[in-house]
Scaffold this active site. Sequence first.
Site, PDB file in Angstrom:
ATOM      1  N   ASN A  82       8.796  49.242  28.786  1.00  0.00           N
ATOM      2  CA  ASN A  82      10.070  48.353  29.220  1.00  0.00           C
ATOM      3  C   ASN A  82      10.464  47.018  29.121  1.00  0.00           C
ATOM      4  O   ASN A  82      11.760  46.999  29.012  1.00  0.00           O
ATOM      5  CB  ASN A  82      11.228  49.762  30.157  1.00  0.00           C
ATOM      6  N   MET A  91      13.778  42.624  29.314  1.00  0.00           N
ATOM      7  CA  MET A  91      13.645  44.801  29.493  1.00  0.00           C
ATOM      8  C   MET A  91      14.898  45.327  29.641  1.00  0.00           C
ATOM      9  O   MET A  91      15.821  44.846  28.814  1.00  0.00           O
ATOM     10  CB  MET A  91      14.179  44.412  31.016  1.00  0.00           C
ATOM     11  N   CYS A  92      14.884  46.378  28.266  1.00  0.00           N
ATOM     12  CA  CYS A  92      15.231  47.360  28.244  1.00  0.00           C
ATOM     13  C   CYS A  92      15.737  48.711  29.823  1.00  0.00           C
ATOM     14  O   CYS A  92      14.864  49.436  30.406  1.00  0.00           O
ATOM     15  CB  CYS A  92      14.704  47.639  27.844  1.00  0.00           C
ATOM     16  N   LEU A  93      16.862  48.735  30.472  1.00  0.00           N
ATOM     17  CA  LEU A  93      17.188  48.836  31.168  1.00  0.00           C
ATOM     18  C   LEU A  93      18.497  49.835  31.365  1.00  0.00           C
ATOM     19  O   LEU A  93      19.657  49.428  31.082  1.00  0.00           O
ATOM     20  CB  LEU A  93      17.118  48.127  32.774  1.00  0.00           C
ATOM     21  N   ASN A 125      13.474  55.194  26.134  1.00  0.00           N
ATOM     22  CA  ASN A 125      13.399  53.633  26.085  1.00  0.00           C
ATOM     23  C   ASN A 125      13.037  51.819  26.270  1.00  0.00           C
ATOM     24  O   ASN A 125      13.436  51.613  25.931  1.00  0.00           O
ATOM     25  CB  ASN A 125      15.239  53.294  26.723  1.00  0.00           C
TER      26      ASN A 125
END
Lengths: 157, 469
Positions: A82, A91-93, A125
Amino acid sequence: MAGSNKRIAKGQELADITTNPPEGTKVKLADESNIFIWEVLLDGPEESVYAGGHFKLKLVLPTNYPFKPPVLSFETRIYHPNVTNDDKGSMCLGILRSDEWKPPNQIRAVLKMVRDILVTPDIDNAVEGAIAELYKSNRKWYDKQAKEWVAKYAGKK
Amino acid sequence: MDRQTQPREMVFCHQCENEWYRDEHGLVCPDCESEFTEIIEANHDPREPEHDDISLPQGHHMHNHPTFGHDPGADAPDPDEADISHFFSLHGTIHRSMTPLGGQTHQAPQQNQQQNRQQAGPFGGHVADNFFSMVTQMMGGPRQMPMPQQGRPQSPPDQPPDQANVHVRHGGGNGFTYTTTLLYPRDANHAQPPNQPVGNVGDLLGAFFGGMAPPGGAAPVPAGHGHNPDGLFGLGGPFGAIFASLMNPANAQHGDAVYTQEALDRIITQLMEQHQSGNAPGPASAEAIASLPKKGVDESMLDESGKAECSICMDEVARGEEVTTLPCTHWFHFECVKAWLSEHDTCPQCRAGIMPKPDQNAHAQQQQQQARSPDQPPLHDPQWGQNSASTTTTTTIPGTYGSATVAHPWTLPDSPTRDRHPSRDTRRTSDSAGPSDSGGGSLISSMRRAFGGGGGSGNGSDGAGRSPR
């Protein structure tokens, strides 16, 4: 926008999180004169492959926070599905995505979420597809790689 | 020019790949004594499978052979010596350009492509044929003889060497122009009449790139432009247009095709934005926001420690301070929630919209009924609505958030007002104590009953059906 900048300017959230930080984190301003950029020191959770690592993150609050989500990035490189595998460390949060962000969300919850995805990556994700694939297909190798990176980049200081 | 009558024949050994002169060692390999040997012929050279189409003059193989020094004059007293030397300078460099023609041939400036244009139908209908013929050609299958060309006079046999190096061949299909910088016909196994050289390779490249440019993307290329000396690199030419667009990332996009990473990123970003806007609800209308009920903070909104804060600005609210309540019962400072709602029609807390959705009324109502909590009165309780309890300022109908407060369709002019309790707990208390309304006109009452309860039970089920704050 009465409430927005007040929330930052008042510094209550920052004060709250610096005096009583979530487990394994330390938060301070990267630059005392700029209240929009926070520096987060995150210990790799013990139960994760990142245990023992110390990660530095940068959290940038938009000027219209909390109506827009903060932007969080790893300044310490980390091998994680992520987190982009470059010097940006974006970041992919989920909760940080602009269409999922809600004003009542707090940085405390965000940081907790970061720790959670260090323990359990959010494969659906992922931003690094290759790492996500490896995580699914060859967990051992992924663990090894992640630990090597911890030793290489996130060693004790 | 007769290259087959060179003074010495060379023999090639397929076993050990040795080569020797036949007049020196005969047909058996002097190295491995294999008899699997072959006399090297000008149009069939077994030694260079990767160049199997190149037929080399026999004597000049020594040129590359370490045993024999390069002495073209001694080995090849050929009248075409200059021509051959020129060939060797091109040895190993083969240019093949394939030009898909058809729908975009209006941009092809080359004359023999004008011919192709006449033969080729629309591009789409011939793609398969073209591809098949291309493969067939590569496999050395049957092919058509070159077509006589229009508009270009047949080249004389004693053409200058520089032109002799270029041949254009039309494939079995109609859509491909095959060009090779070869001196001799590529197909050594089939006799071929003299091929037409192309005077200007640039024309071919221009045609290639011109054909590549999607319609409307590159600058329009006038027909016959290939003979314009500026055509290739001038700004108006196909090359110019392509390069211009390559150099300018803002334009590096032609229809669905992109040429740069930047252009690709931009398209992806665009798609993501479109997707996002398609996914997320739009802003709530100013009227709907303005008509949201306001109320003072009361006991029920405070937490155990007697405190409460607006979850947007995280400011503590004092008792009696005016806050704005959403249909989902979550409350905020008006300014705070206004800033959010004017961009997203969702509750910052639970994402319930405040805008009315008329076509979803019935559906929403069903859900409301399913979400009724057990401590509510039955739907068709005849007693319901008879005993009045608290007061209200607005009556909200289930499923008609916002609009009900705007239009007050269910509020009776003479009925006492009832409070909308923002806190679930308080509301439920009041609900279970007996939903409240003074009733009023019998028509309204019956309608309320038909809808399964008016404000009271609606609010109650509302709260129960949604995530608590």
